[in-house]
Design an enzyme around this catalytic site. Structure first.
Site, PDB file in Angstrom:
ATOM      1  N   GLU A  59       0.829  -1.211   0.000  1.00 42.08           N
ATOM      2  CA  GLU A  59       0.000   0.000   0.000  1.00 42.08           C
ATOM      3  C   GLU A  59       0.864   1.261   0.000  1.00 42.08           C
ATOM      4  O   GLU A  59       1.819   1.374   0.781  1.00 42.08           O
ATOM      5  CB  GLU A  59      -0.894  -0.015   1.241  1.00 42.08           C
ATOM      6  CG  GLU A  59      -1.769   1.220   1.406  1.00 42.08           C
ATOM      7  CD  GLU A  59      -2.452   1.275   2.748  1.00 42.08           C
ATOM      8  OE1 GLU A  59      -3.395   2.065   2.880  1.00 42.08           O
ATOM      9  OE2 GLU A  59      -2.039   0.545   3.669  1.00 42.08           O
ATOM     10  N   LYS A  88      -9.477   2.612  -3.057  1.00 40.73           N
ATOM     11  CA  LYS A  88     -10.004   2.140  -1.780  1.00 40.73           C
ATOM     12  C   LYS A  88     -11.407   2.688  -1.552  1.00 40.73           C
ATOM     13  O   LYS A  88     -11.665   3.877  -1.758  1.00 40.73           O
ATOM     14  CB  LYS A  88      -9.077   2.563  -0.636  1.00 40.73           C
ATOM     15  CG  LYS A  88      -9.414   1.948   0.712  1.00 40.73           C
ATOM     16  CD  LYS A  88      -8.380   2.323   1.760  1.00 40.73           C
ATOM     17  CE  LYS A  88      -8.673   1.656   3.090  1.00 40.73           C
ATOM     18  NZ  LYS A  88      -7.693   2.043   4.142  1.00 40.73           N
ATOM     19  N   CYS A 135      -5.501  -2.264   2.779  1.00 37.04           N
ATOM     20  CA  CYS A 135      -5.321  -2.106   4.219  1.00 37.04           C
ATOM     21  C   CYS A 135      -6.431  -2.819   4.993  1.00 37.04           C
ATOM     22  O   CYS A 135      -6.693  -3.993   4.759  1.00 37.04           O
ATOM     23  CB  CYS A 135      -5.246  -0.625   4.570  1.00 37.04           C
ATOM     24  SG  CYS A 135      -4.694  -0.298   6.272  1.00 37.04           S
TER      25      CYS A 135
END
Length: 531
Positions: A288, A352, A405
Site C-alpha cells: 500500500e 479504496k 489495508c
C-alpha cells in the site's frame, strides 16, 4: 466452585468493576501475538457470574439490574479493547510533535466507544437471563448481535471480534467457511462461558454436552475441510507471485528524503532472479502507498518499471492517485492500486472504498478540524473514498479482488466479490504500528478471510507480515515483520462460490434464532426440564 461463583455474584462497587475490567483484559490474551484461547474460558465464566449478580435488586427493581448488566458488559469490553488495541496509539508517535496529544483518545477513547457494543451484548443477555444453560444462550445471542453490529455501525470496526480467539490455527478457522466470523463469535461465547455452569446447580449436564458437541464439530469440520483434495489439474489455474516487502520506516515514508532510494529498492527487489528451480513470477506485488510519489505524474517511473519487468510480467503497485478537478479546486486523492504491464502501461486500477477514520479522512470534518483533529496522513482534504471497487484482471483472465489495508477485516466487503473472483489481493502498510500486536492481529484476520471465503489471499505489507495464503488459511510462503526481502510462491486459484456467501449469512441468522429460542424458552420455563 459454588462458593467462588457466589462470592463473585455478591461483589459490588470498585471490586466488581475492577474484576470486570481485568477479565476483559485477560480475554485479550486469546488474540495474536499470544493466541491463548484458554483465557476466554476464565473471562466469560466470570462474566456470567458477574451478570448473575445483576438479576436481583430489592431497592432498584428491574431497570437497575439492566443498568448494572450494561455497565458490567461495558467494563468487560473496556478492559478487552484497551488490552487488545493499545498499540493504535503507536501511529500517533510517528509524528509525536503533532499528534501525541491525542494518545488518550486512541488508547482510552476508542476502547470506551467500542465497549458500548459489549454493554449492549450483556444488556440483551440480561433481558433473557435465566438459570441454567439458557443464560449462556442469552449471552451468546447478545455477543453475536453485538459483533455483527460492530461490523457496520458508524462505518464499522470489527477488529478483534471474539470469534478470532477461537481461530488461532487453520484447523480452527474452517468453521468460518460455514457460519462466518459472527456465527463463530456467537457459538464461541456459549462454549467459553460453559464452565460457569459448574458454579450453579441447574443446566450443568445439558450445557456441557452442547458445548462439547460444538467443540467436536468445530475441530471435526476443520480437519475434514483441511483433508479435502485440491482441485484437479483439469480445472486448476495457477499464479506465480512475488511479494516485495521494502520494510521502510514510517518516519522515512512520511519525509521527503530518500524517496528515490525507496523507489530504487522496490525495483531491485522486483528484479531479483527466482531461486533455483522456482518459477519466474507472473505477478509482482508492492504494498500500500509504496510508490513514494504521485505515480501518474512521473513518466520516468513507468519507463523504469518497464525496464525492470520481464516479458509477460505484471506489477501490482500500491500508490496515491490524484484526480484533477479543474482550475481553482484542489485535486482529489485516492488510495489506489495499479496494474502495470511490461511495457509500462496501466492496464487496471482500483481505489479504496472503505477509508480509515482519522487516518485517511476525518468524520464530522467541519466540527473536528476546528478542535485541531486532523488526518494522520498529510494530504489536503485527506483521501476520497471510491464509489465502487474495480476488479483487477490479469492477462490470461485471472481476476483479483483488491482490498486495501483494513478493508480485509470486513467480511461483508468480500461477500460483494463477483463469482468470477480467483483470489483476493490485500496490500497494506502496518508500519504505523511498529513491532506491536497490531500487525499480528491484522494478519490473522486476513487468514480467516481466506478460510471464510475459500479464496487465496495475496497479502503484501510494507514492513510485514506479508504472505501468500491458500483458501484454507494456510501460509504458502511469507516474510516476517521488518524483513526487507522478496518472496515467491505459486498458488492454485478457484472461483468463489456465491452459495457459500449466502449460506454463511443464513447460517448466522439460524444460529441467532436458535440461541434466541433457547434463551426465551429457558426464561419462560419451557425447557426447564433440560435443566
Amino acid at each position: 466452585m459454588y462458593r467462588l461463583a457466589g462470592s463473585i455474584m455478591l461483589l459490588w462497587g470498585v471490586k466488581r468493576a475492577s474484576l470486570a475490567i481485568v477479565m476483559g483484559a485477560l480475554a485479550a490474551l486469546a488474540l495474536p501475538p499470544f493466541s491463548f484461547p484458554a483465557t476466554l474460558f476464565v473471562s466469560f465464566t466470570v462474566l456470567v457470574w458477574l451478570l448473575d449478580g445483576t438479576t436481583g435488586s430489592a431497592d432498584g427493581g428491574i431497570l437497575r439490574s439492566y443498568r448494572q448488566a450494561f455497565v458490567t458488559g461495558w467494563l468487560f469490553g473496556f478492559g478487552y479493547f484497551v488490552a487488545g488495541l493499545w498499540w493504535v496509539g503507536s501511529a500517533l508517535l510517528v509524528e509525536a510533535d503533532e499528534f501525541a496529544w491525542a494518545l488518550p483518545l486512541a488508547i482510552v477513547g476508542l476502547p470506551a466507544l467500542l465497549a458500548i457494543f459489549y454493554g449492549m451484548a450483556t444488556l440483551i443477555a440480561r433481558i433473557f437471563w435465566s438459570e441454567g444453560f439458557g443464560r449462556l444462550a442469552a449471552l451468546a445471542l447478545g455477543f453475536g448481535l453485538a459483533e455483527w453490529l460492530r461490523s457496520f455501525v458508524a462505518t464499522g470496526f470489527p477488529w478483534n471480534a471474539i470469534g478470532y480467539g477461537a481461530m488461532p490455527i487453520p484447523v480452527m478457522m474452517q468453521s468460518a467457511h460455514a457460519i462466518g466470523l459472527f456465527g463463530v463469535s456467537a457459538l464461541s461465547v456459549f462454549v467459553f462461558a460453559t464452565p460457569a455452569l459448574l458454579g450453579t446447580r441447574r443446566g450443568r449436564v445439558t450445557g456441557i454436552v452442547l458445548a462439547t458437541l460444538l467443540v467436536v464439530v468445530h475441530f471435526g469440520y476443520g480437519a475434514w475441510r483441511l483433508s479435502e483434495a485440491p482441485a484437479t489439474a483439469a480445472t486448476e489455474k495457477t499464479l506465480s507471485v512475488r511479494l516485495v516487502q521494502p520494510a521502510v520506516e514510517q518516519t522515512d515514508k512520511n519525509g521527503d528524503d530518500d524517496r528515490e532510494q525507496q523507489f530504487d529498492d522496490l525495483l531491485k527487489l522486483s528484479a531479483l532472479p527466482p531461486k533455483a528451480g522456482d518459477k519466474r513470477p507472473d505477478l509482482i506485488v508492492w504494498p500500500e502507498t509504496s510508490v513514494p510519489f504521485i505515480l501518474t505524474e512521473n513518466p520516468d517511473a513507468f519507463t523504469r518499471i518497464a525496464d525492470t519487468l520481464q516479458p509477460g510480467q505484471v506489477l501490482l503497485a500500491g500508490a496515491v492517485r490524484a484526480e484533477d478537478r479543474g482550475p481553482g479546486y484542489p485535486p482529489r486523492y485516492y488510495n489506489s492500486v495499479f496494474l502495470i504491464n511490461d511495457k509500462g502501461e496501466i492496464i487496471g486500477a482500483s481505489d479504496k472504498v472503505h477509508l480509515t477514520p482519522f487516518g485517511e479522512y476525518v468524520p464530522f470534518e467541519d466540527v473536528l478540524r476546528q478542535w485541531g483533529i486532523d488526518n494522520l496522513i498529510s494530504l489536503p482534504g485527506g483521501f476520497t473514498a471510491a464509489s465502487a471497487r474495480t476488479m483487477l484482471t490479469l492477462p490470461g483472465g485471472i481476476n483479483l479482488y483488491p482490498l486495501i489495508c483494513y478493508e480485509i477485516i470486513f467480511p461483508q466487503e468480500i461477500d460483494e466479490a463477483p463469482a468470477s473472483t480467483n483470489a483476493i489481493v490485500n496490500v497494506t502498510n502496518d508500519g504505523w504500528f511498529g513491532d506491536t500486536p497490531g500487525p499480528y492481529q491484522h494478519f490473522l484476520q486476513a487468514r480467516v478471510r481466506a478460510a471464510e471465503t475459500g479464496l487465496p489471499v495475496i497479502r503484501d505489507a510494507n514492513n510485514g507480515i506479508s504472505a501468500v495464503i491458500d483458501g484454507k488459511g494456510q501460509i504458502v510462503a511469507g516474510l516476517s515483520l521488518d524483513k526487507k526481502q522478496a518472496v515467491d510462491a505459486t498458488i492454485s486459484l478457484l472461483s468463489v462460490s456465491k452459495w457459500n456467501d449466502s449460506g454463511r449469512f443464513y447460517n448466522f441468522w439460524l444460529i441467532i434464532a436458535c440461541l434466541a429460542l433457547a434463551a426465551v424458552g429457558s426464561r419462560a420455563g419451557f425447557i426447564s426440564a433440560l435443566d
